[in-house]
Design a protein around this motif. Sequence first.
Motif, PDB file in Angstrom:
ATOM      1  N   ASN A 110       3.917   1.199   9.678  1.00 58.89           N
ATOM      2  CA  ASN A 110       3.420   0.112  10.520  1.00 58.89           C
ATOM      3  C   ASN A 110       2.717  -0.976   9.707  1.00 58.89           C
ATOM      4  OD1 ASN A 110       4.376   1.521  12.784  1.00 58.89           O
ATOM      5  ND2 ASN A 110       2.416   2.566  13.098  1.00 58.89           N
ATOM      6  N   GLY A 111       3.304  -1.323   8.570  1.00 59.15           N
ATOM      7  CA  GLY A 111       2.743  -2.383   7.744  1.00 59.15           C
ATOM      8  C   GLY A 111       1.621  -1.938   6.827  1.00 59.15           C
ATOM      9  N   LYS A 112       1.219  -0.684   6.919  1.00 59.82           N
ATOM     10  CA  LYS A 112       0.164  -0.164   6.044  1.00 59.82           C
ATOM     11  C   LYS A 112       0.771   0.828   5.059  1.00 59.82           C
ATOM     12  CE  LYS A 112      -3.534  -0.562   9.501  1.00 59.82           C
ATOM     13  NZ  LYS A 112      -4.607   0.167  10.252  1.00 59.82           N
ATOM     14  N   TYR A 113       0.162   0.980   3.909  1.00 65.21           N
ATOM     15  CA  TYR A 113       0.637   1.900   2.894  1.00 65.21           C
ATOM     16  C   TYR A 113      -0.324   3.086   2.791  1.00 65.21           C
ATOM     17  CZ  TYR A 113       4.205  -1.422   1.611  1.00 65.21           C
ATOM     18  OH  TYR A 113       5.304  -2.242   1.651  1.00 65.21           O
ATOM     19  N   ILE A 114       0.215   4.260   3.023  1.00 66.62           N
ATOM     20  CA  ILE A 114      -0.583   5.491   3.067  1.00 66.62           C
ATOM     21  C   ILE A 114      -0.530   6.185   1.712  1.00 66.62           C
ATOM     22  CG2 ILE A 114      -0.997   7.628   4.339  1.00 66.62           C
ATOM     23  CD1 ILE A 114      -1.055   5.029   6.050  1.00 66.62           C
ATOM     24  N   SER A 115      -1.706   6.537   1.187  1.00 67.41           N
ATOM     25  CA  SER A 115      -1.780   7.246  -0.092  1.00 67.41           C
ATOM     26  C   SER A 115      -1.524   8.737   0.117  1.00 67.41           C
ATOM     27  CB  SER A 115      -3.154   7.047  -0.734  1.00 67.41           C
ATOM     28  OG  SER A 115      -3.372   5.682  -1.018  1.00 67.41           O
ATOM     29  N   VAL A 116      -1.024   9.349  -0.927  1.00 73.65           N
ATOM     30  CA  VAL A 116      -0.695  10.780  -0.884  1.00 73.65           C
ATOM     31  C   VAL A 116      -1.271  11.454  -2.125  1.00 73.65           C
ATOM     32  CG1 VAL A 116       1.171  12.463  -0.658  1.00 73.65           C
ATOM     33  CG2 VAL A 116       1.484  10.155   0.222  1.00 73.65           C
ATOM     34  N   SER A 117      -1.658  12.711  -1.993  1.00 71.79           N
ATOM     35  CA  SER A 117      -2.068  13.495  -3.156  1.00 71.79           C
ATOM     36  C   SER A 117      -1.531  14.914  -3.022  1.00 71.79           C
ATOM     37  CB  SER A 117      -3.602  13.516  -3.293  1.00 71.79           C
ATOM     38  OG  SER A 117      -4.185  14.239  -2.223  1.00 71.79           O
TER      39      SER A 117
END
Length: 469
Positions: A420-427
């Motif tokens: 939705n236009g946002k970038y989600i970080s992952v670890s």
Amino acid sequence: METTDLFSLQDTVSDLRVQGKYKETIEVSFRLFELGYSAKDYKSIMVALINRATSYYCIGEIQEAFTSIDAYLEYCGDHGDDVDRLNGYNILFLVHEKNNDYVKAKATLTKTINLGKKLQHYNMVSNAYSNYSHLCSAEEDYEGALKYASKGLEMAELHEPRTPILEFRVKLNVANAYIGLGKLDCAEELIEEMRHDTLLDSFIREKTQVYDLYGRFLMKAARYEKAYNSFTKAKELAESFNDQNLLKGLLEKRCKACEQMGNVELGFLAQQDYINLLQSLHEQEVMKTAMRLELKHDLAAIERRANRDYLTGLYNRSYMEAATDEMLEKAALVGEQVSCIALDLDNLKLMNDTFGHMFGDEVIKEIANVCSGKIRSDDLMGRFGGDEFAIILKGLSPEQAKIKAEQLVEAVRRTKIEKNGKYISVSASLGIADNGNGEITTFKDLFHEADMALYEAKRNGKDQICIMA
């Protein structure tokens, strides 16, 4: 994979087999097996294997059928119940009979009888005794055929609720044994009783078998014209449900009856019917052979897909276990180092709850793609369901394995997934273990060590690496 999806796939594979779509059944069975294995849904695994076995049997691939049945019975031993095992013995009997291995077929029937009695499934026991009687007749052991048919009748009478057709089917074997023994008075009395049973109005196959038996009795009694008429009646009935193998036997018997009568004109017509059927059977066999060849051609591709995780395309657990076991065995002989990295995404459940499971699947696929791009072609990477991965590194020292793990955890950190236009970080959290200079020789033990280290990394705050000491 949702449980409802597995149930749906179980229904699909069973429906395909019932429709005679054996190639499609086998392919879908591989997928059901893979998904069932990932979800540890042993019912799905067994449904996949028993339908695969039945499909292989139906197209004449006996060895492949045996392999699937062996796997089915192995899973039954660990995760199934006695009813599952009973179902396995039923298909195993058919395969042994098809292979003309009567010794193994009888041994399988004995297992069916013993287990069926234990479960008080007397209908299954009765059928097993009937099949035993049939095998004895095929070997011309009519004393044995009568003995086992009589036991089958006893079991049919114990079955609740009382099922007249079950008893009727056993009587067919009793009458057949009487004919073989030359006890024609007994055979005639029993066959006349069956011929006039109103039950036959609802069971066309059994009605066909009665007229077939009646013809055999009449041949033994040298009443050839009546025998011909009885075989003809059986033929007309068999044509209505298109059992061409049964038809073949009936047409052969009609020709024999004409020969005994000395009726050349009728014999010519009977012979023509027989020749036409042989042509039809030949065409069917050509089609079945083509299907077998097509299946063999596709089997390698099907098996390759069966080794892969359906979501990511990585190897699945069953393949990882087999390949790593082989690698560890060789490594122990030559003193080679093998390391395992257990990798688990952090907070995937929170992402699923926040953004939905479709987004969670996209995260898993992206991380699989990123990490698989960081390992060598000789290394192995697999997904075990959920968000847990295993990476097997061949010939790297513990220090080199740690460097590789650091590269992986950093690559995950740099990954951003758009939503939705946002970038989600992952670890991710990682655990590392090695084969201890050849002391560990199975994937199960090696992964367990790495998984324990992964658990420690999670407990210590996630987004880090822990090495099993």
